[in-house]
Design a protein around this motif. Sequence first.
Motif, PDB file in Angstrom:
ATOM      1  N   MET A   1      38.851 -22.730 -71.265  1.00 61.94           N
ATOM      2  CA  MET A   1      38.660 -21.295 -71.269  1.00 61.94           C
ATOM      3  C   MET A   1      38.763 -20.796 -69.832  1.00 61.94           C
ATOM      4  N   ASP A   2      39.664 -19.835 -69.635  1.00 58.41           N
ATOM      5  CA  ASP A   2      39.828 -19.375 -68.251  1.00 58.41           C
ATOM      6  C   ASP A   2      38.781 -18.295 -67.924  1.00 58.41           C
ATOM      7  N   PHE A   3      38.827 -17.877 -66.717  1.00 57.10           N
ATOM      8  CA  PHE A   3      37.823 -16.944 -66.187  1.00 57.10           C
ATOM      9  C   PHE A   3      37.824 -15.608 -66.928  1.00 57.10           C
ATOM     10  N   LYS A   4      39.034 -15.109 -67.267  1.00 56.20           N
ATOM     11  CA  LYS A   4      39.163 -13.831 -67.963  1.00 56.20           C
ATOM     12  C   LYS A   4      38.497 -13.901 -69.333  1.00 56.20           C
ATOM     13  N   GLU A   5      38.734 -14.990 -70.066  1.00 55.51           N
ATOM     14  CA  GLU A   5      38.136 -15.162 -71.395  1.00 55.51           C
ATOM     15  C   GLU A   5      36.610 -15.188 -71.322  1.00 55.51           C
ATOM     16  N   ILE A   6      36.103 -15.901 -70.319  1.00 56.05           N
ATOM     17  CA  ILE A   6      34.630 -15.974 -70.142  1.00 56.05           C
ATOM     18  C   ILE A   6      34.058 -14.580 -69.860  1.00 56.05           C
ATOM     19  N   GLU A   7      34.776 -13.839 -69.018  1.00 53.77           N
ATOM     20  CA  GLU A   7      34.319 -12.494 -68.654  1.00 53.77           C
ATOM     21  C   GLU A   7      34.305 -11.576 -69.901  1.00 53.77           C
TER      22      GLU A   7
ATOM     23  N   LYS B   1      34.155 -12.531 -73.021  1.00 50.79           N
ATOM     24  CA  LYS B   1      33.133 -13.015 -73.965  1.00 50.79           C
ATOM     25  C   LYS B   1      31.745 -12.510 -73.568  1.00 50.79           C
ATOM     26  N   GLU B   2      31.467 -12.525 -72.275  1.00 55.49           N
ATOM     27  CA  GLU B   2      30.171 -12.016 -71.784  1.00 55.49           C
ATOM     28  C   GLU B   2      30.020 -10.516 -72.074  1.00 55.49           C
ATOM     29  N   ILE B   3      31.138  -9.777 -71.823  1.00 60.34           N
ATOM     30  CA  ILE B   3      31.117  -8.323 -72.084  1.00 60.34           C
ATOM     31  C   ILE B   3      30.910  -8.060 -73.580  1.00 60.34           C
ATOM     32  N   TYR B   4      31.623  -8.866 -74.412  1.00 60.24           N
ATOM     33  CA  TYR B   4      31.514  -8.722 -75.861  1.00 60.24           C
ATOM     34  C   TYR B   4      30.064  -8.989 -76.318  1.00 60.24           C
TER      35      TYR B   4
END
Length: 202
Positions: free
Chosen positions: A1-7, A9-12
């Motif tokens: 999972m790259d950084f954008k996906e993690i970001e 997911k956190e926002i979601y």
Amino acid sequence: MDFKEIEFKEIYNKNFYRKKDLEMKKLITDNEIEELKNQIDIIQRAQILIQDIAQKTQSNIVIHIENIVDKALETVFGDEYKFKFEFEQKRGKVEVNYFLLRKDGSEIDIMNGAGGGVIDIVSFALRIAVWTISNNVENVVILDEPFRFLSQDLQDRAGEILKELSVKLGIQFIIVSHNEKLISYADKIFFVKKSQNFSFLT
């Protein structure tokens, strides 16, 4: 999972839980609004009930007072006058209006348009009417020179009122008077003589 996906997911997750929290608050608020609506409905129904009881009570009071005053007026003056007594809502307060009606239907302001004798009879009858509705445990009424403005030819009728009310309502009248006609209706008479600033029973 790259950084954008993690970001993302956190926002979601953050917005998801915030949404759930807001939904729960909305549910609580909706329930509180519903409860307040119920309370308002109960208060409004209670107000209607209280107003209805107040109006019925006022109507009963009006009938009671008018009957007593009318009876007194009729005893003394025949059918010349009728007493009218009304409750009126003004500026959020209940005010009382009272006046006399002549046989021809014309209104008379009691204090300015009627004679002193009429005022005497009305004020006396009003005091008795109020006494009867006040649940007063005392059955003694003290009158100082009652009917003093009533003409001499009508004093006998005033005496009859006192006698009748005393018997019917169980009231003991203690009267201070110089009026011989009125005195003649008393059961007991005490003569008082004043001498050197002292009063003596004679």
